[in-house]
Design a protein around this motif. Structure first.
Motif, PDB file in Angstrom:
ATOM      1  N   UNK A  72       0.867  -0.956  -0.020  1.00 34.29           N
ATOM      2  CA  UNK A  72      -0.032   0.046   0.082  1.00 34.29           C
ATOM      3  C   UNK A  72       0.946   1.317  -0.063  1.00 34.29           C
ATOM      4  N   UNK A  73       2.179   0.957  -0.526  1.00 35.99           N
ATOM      5  CA  UNK A  73       2.760   2.394  -0.518  1.00 35.99           C
ATOM      6  C   UNK A  73       3.787   2.305  -1.645  1.00 35.99           C
ATOM      7  N   UNK A  74       4.302   3.432  -1.949  1.00 32.76           N
ATOM      8  CA  UNK A  74       5.568   3.192  -3.186  1.00 32.76           C
ATOM      9  C   UNK A  74       6.543   4.375  -2.689  1.00 32.76           C
ATOM     10  N   UNK A  75       7.701   4.166  -3.294  1.00 36.43           N
ATOM     11  CA  UNK A  75       8.931   4.978  -3.130  1.00 36.43           C
ATOM     12  C   UNK A  75       9.502   5.249  -4.352  1.00 36.43           C
ATOM     13  N   UNK A  76      10.266   6.567  -4.709  1.00 36.54           N
ATOM     14  CA  UNK A  76      10.877   6.652  -5.966  1.00 36.54           C
ATOM     15  C   UNK A  76      12.249   7.299  -5.623  1.00 36.54           C
ATOM     16  N   UNK A  77      13.340   7.117  -6.395  1.00 40.67           N
ATOM     17  CA  UNK A  77      14.364   7.899  -6.153  1.00 40.67           C
ATOM     18  C   UNK A  77      14.582   8.977  -7.483  1.00 40.67           C
ATOM     19  N   UNK A  78      15.340   9.913  -7.254  1.00 36.91           N
ATOM     20  CA  UNK A  78      15.403  11.033  -8.235  1.00 36.91           C
ATOM     21  C   UNK A  78      16.921  10.943  -8.492  1.00 36.91           C
ATOM     22  N   UNK A  79      17.021  11.688  -9.750  1.00 36.36           N
ATOM     23  CA  UNK A  79      18.386  11.849 -10.305  1.00 36.36           C
ATOM     24  C   UNK A  79      19.111  12.756  -9.382  1.00 36.36           C
ATOM     25  N   UNK A  80      18.760  13.513  -8.360  1.00 33.18           N
ATOM     26  CA  UNK A  80      19.493  14.236  -7.291  1.00 33.18           C
ATOM     27  C   UNK A  80      19.970  13.438  -6.198  1.00 33.18           C
ATOM     28  N   UNK A  81      19.490  12.274  -6.047  1.00 33.17           N
ATOM     29  CA  UNK A  81      19.761  11.258  -4.998  1.00 33.17           C
ATOM     30  C   UNK A  81      18.553  11.312  -3.726  1.00 33.17           C
ATOM     31  N   UNK A  82      17.479  12.133  -4.258  1.00 35.18           N
ATOM     32  CA  UNK A  82      16.495  12.089  -3.192  1.00 35.18           C
ATOM     33  C   UNK A  82      15.584  10.967  -3.237  1.00 35.18           C
ATOM     34  N   UNK A  83      14.903  10.840  -2.180  1.00 32.97           N
ATOM     35  CA  UNK A  83      13.999   9.726  -1.869  1.00 32.97           C
ATOM     36  C   UNK A  83      12.598  10.160  -1.630  1.00 32.97           C
ATOM     37  N   UNK A  84      11.571   9.638  -2.292  1.00 37.64           N
ATOM     38  CA  UNK A  84      10.066  10.263  -2.131  1.00 37.64           C
ATOM     39  C   UNK A  84       9.303   8.934  -2.054  1.00 37.64           C
ATOM     40  N   UNK A  85       8.403   8.993  -0.921  1.00 40.85           N
ATOM     41  CA  UNK A  85       7.537   7.856  -0.879  1.00 40.85           C
ATOM     42  C   UNK A  85       6.053   8.529  -0.706  1.00 40.85           C
ATOM     43  N   UNK A  86       5.169   7.756  -0.701  1.00 44.85           N
ATOM     44  CA  UNK A  86       3.521   8.036  -0.760  1.00 44.85           C
ATOM     45  C   UNK A  86       2.609   6.726  -0.387  1.00 44.85           C
ATOM     46  N   UNK A  87       1.506   7.083  -0.032  1.00 50.83           N
ATOM     47  CA  UNK A  87       0.613   6.220   0.430  1.00 50.83           C
ATOM     48  C   UNK A  87       0.354   5.719   1.776  1.00 50.83           C
ATOM     49  N   UNK A  88       0.299   4.526   2.227  1.00 52.65           N
ATOM     50  CA  UNK A  88       0.293   4.109   3.718  1.00 52.65           C
ATOM     51  C   UNK A  88       1.307   4.421   4.360  1.00 52.65           C
TER      52      UNK A  88
ATOM     53  N   UNK B 182       9.188  13.707   0.983  1.00 52.81           N
ATOM     54  CA  UNK B 182      10.656  13.477   1.152  1.00 52.81           C
ATOM     55  C   UNK B 182      10.997  12.590   2.244  1.00 52.81           C
ATOM     56  N   UNK B 183      11.925  11.740   2.014  1.00 53.56           N
ATOM     57  CA  UNK B 183      12.368  10.668   3.087  1.00 53.56           C
ATOM     58  C   UNK B 183      13.340  11.549   3.837  1.00 53.56           C
ATOM     59  N   UNK B 184      13.459  11.665   5.042  1.00 49.41           N
ATOM     60  CA  UNK B 184      14.134  12.549   5.849  1.00 49.41           C
ATOM     61  C   UNK B 184      15.497  12.040   5.716  1.00 49.41           C
ATOM     62  N   UNK B 185      16.520  12.928   5.471  1.00 44.56           N
ATOM     63  CA  UNK B 185      17.845  12.620   5.531  1.00 44.56           C
ATOM     64  C   UNK B 185      18.689  11.801   4.573  1.00 44.56           C
ATOM     65  N   UNK B 186      17.679  11.388   3.333  1.00 45.48           N
ATOM     66  CA  UNK B 186      18.327  10.360   2.231  1.00 45.48           C
ATOM     67  C   UNK B 186      18.653  11.567   1.143  1.00 45.48           C
ATOM     68  N   UNK B 187      19.725  11.909   0.831  1.00 40.17           N
ATOM     69  CA  UNK B 187      20.129  12.740  -0.239  1.00 40.17           C
ATOM     70  C   UNK B 187      20.955  12.231  -1.483  1.00 40.17           C
ATOM     71  N   UNK B 188      21.462  10.966  -1.323  1.00 46.13           N
ATOM     72  CA  UNK B 188      22.303  10.238  -2.298  1.00 46.13           C
ATOM     73  C   UNK B 188      21.837   8.869  -2.633  1.00 46.13           C
ATOM     74  N   UNK B 189      20.528   8.551  -2.704  1.00 45.27           N
ATOM     75  CA  UNK B 189      20.099   7.181  -2.887  1.00 45.27           C
ATOM     76  C   UNK B 189      20.606   6.766  -4.141  1.00 45.27           C
ATOM     77  N   UNK B 190      20.798   5.481  -4.413  1.00 42.51           N
ATOM     78  CA  UNK B 190      21.276   4.829  -5.358  1.00 42.51           C
ATOM     79  C   UNK B 190      20.294   3.595  -5.881  1.00 42.51           C
ATOM     80  N   UNK B 191      19.473   3.457  -4.926  1.00 40.15           N
ATOM     81  CA  UNK B 191      18.544   2.254  -4.918  1.00 40.15           C
ATOM     82  C   UNK B 191      17.672   2.334  -3.871  1.00 40.15           C
ATOM     83  N   UNK B 192      16.367   1.781  -4.202  1.00 39.12           N
ATOM     84  CA  UNK B 192      15.263   1.919  -3.391  1.00 39.12           C
ATOM     85  C   UNK B 192      14.543   0.515  -3.687  1.00 39.12           C
ATOM     86  N   UNK B 193      13.846   0.007  -2.415  1.00 33.92           N
ATOM     87  CA  UNK B 193      12.877  -0.983  -2.257  1.00 33.92           C
ATOM     88  C   UNK B 193      11.745  -1.030  -1.257  1.00 33.92           C
ATOM     89  N   UNK B 194      10.702  -1.380  -1.457  1.00 36.56           N
ATOM     90  CA  UNK B 194       9.689  -1.558  -0.454  1.00 36.56           C
ATOM     91  C   UNK B 194       9.121  -2.773  -0.285  1.00 36.56           C
TER      92      UNK B 194
END
Length: 260
Positions: free
Chosen positions: A73-89, A108-120
Motif C-alpha cells: 500500500x505504498x510506493x517510493x521513488x528515487x530521483x536523479x539528485x539522490x532524493x527519495x520520496x514515498x507515498x501511500x500508507x 521526502x524521506x528524511x535525510x536521504x540525499x544520495x540514494x542509488x537504489x530503493x525498495x519497499x
C-alpha cells in the motif's frame, strides 16, 4: 483478464517500472515523472486521491525520478539528485518522513540525499544511500536489519543505518524481508520462517546475514517468502518457500539454503 500482452494506455516512453500487490508504477523517460495505476485505497497511486484507476495517472509533484518501487500500500521513488520520496500508507513510518500519517502525494524521506537504489516491503522501506544501506518503517519481523525484532520498540519513522553490507550496489525488499548485494556478496535479513534469509535456519535474521555458500553474486531479487540471486558465473541460486516451484530446482521442497 488479459490473456496476451496488452498496451498500457497513455504512458509514452518508460525508463523504469515496478509492480506491487495490486498496483503498478512507472517512470517516464522524459522528465522523470511518475505514472501509477490499479488499487489506491491508501493513496499508493500518489495522485492525491484514494480512487482506484484502470489507467495510469500522474504522480503529483514527482519529477526527475529514475527508479520506483511499490509493493502493498505504498510506493517510493528515487530521483536523479539522490532524493527519495514515498507515498501511500504510512503505518509504522514506512514513508520515512518522520510521521505515521498517510500521504496521498509523495513526501521526502528524511535525510536521504544520495540514494542509488530503493525498495519497499509490506510495511518497511530501504535504500542504498552512498556507502550505507538505510531502512525505515515497521521492524517487527526484523526486516529493518538493525537488530530489532518483535512488537515492542521496532517502529522507525526515519531511516536507520544498517551495518554489515560493505559497498552496497543492489537492494530489494518485499513482504517482511530485505536482501542486498555488496562487495562482500549477498546479505539478507528479516522474517525467516521459511528460510528466506538463506542461512540454514528459521530464526529471524535481525541483522544482515550471508546466505549459505552463495558465492559471488551480481544481482538479487526477492518475492514474498523466497529469494534468488544471479552469481558471477552466470548460474542462479534460490532459497526459501518452494510450494509453487519458485526455487526452480524441480523439487517443490522449501530450502533453508540456496539451491541451483
Amino acid at each position: 483478464n488479459a490473456v496476451s500482452p496488452t498496451p498500457v494506455t497513455g504512458l509514452g516512453t518508460v525508463s523504469a517500472i515496478a509492480a506491487g500487490s495490486n498496483q503498478t508504477c512507472a517512470v517516464l523517460a522524459s522528465g522523470g515523472g511518475g505514472r501509477c495505476w490499479g488499487k489506491n485505497d491508501a493513496g499508493q497511486l500518489g495522485n492525491g486521491t484514494t480512487q482506484n484507476s484502470l489507467v495510469p495517472v500522474p504522480v503529483s509533484n514527482l519529477t526527475g525520478a529514475v527508479d520506483v518501487d511499490v509493493y502493498f500500500q505504498h510506493a517510493c521513488a528515487r530521483t536523479s539528485s539522490g532524493a527519495a520520496k514515498c507515498w501511500g500508507e504510512n503505518g509504522g513510518g514506512r514513508l520515512g518522513d518522520g510521521t505515521t500519517t498517510d500521504s496521498l502525494v509523495p513526501v521526502a524521506v528524511t535525510g536521504v540525499t544520495n540514494a542509488t537504489a530503493i525498495g519497499v516491503g509490506t510495511a518497511h522501506s530501504c535504500a542504498i544511500a552512498g556507502s550505507t544501506v538505510k531502512c525505515w518503517g515497521q521492524g517487527s519481523f526484523a526486516q529493518l536489519g538493525i537488530g530489532v525484532f518483535g512488537s515492542g520498540n521496532s517502529t522507525y519513522a526515519t531511516p536507520q543505518d544498517v551495518a554489515g553490507v560493505s559497498a552496497p550496489l543492489v537492494l530489494d525488499a518485499r513482504q517482511n524481508h530485505t536482501c542486498a548485494v555488496g562487495s562482500g556478496g549477498g546479505r539478507c535479513w528479516g522474517h525467516n520462517n521459511l528460510g528466506q534469509a538463506g542461512n540454514g535456519t528459521t530464526v529471524p535474521a535481525t541483522t544482515p546475514t550471508e546466505p549459505t555458500a552463495l558465492g559471488p553474486v551480481v544481482d538479487i531479487a526477492i518475492g514474498e517468502v523466497h529469494a534468488c540471486a544471479a552469481r558471477t558465473d552466470g548460474t542462479v541460486r534460490c532459497w526459501g518457500n518452494n510450494s509453487g516451484g519458485q526455487l526452480g530446482d524441480g523439487s517443490g521442497q522449501t530450502s533453508l539454503v540456496p539451491v541451483q
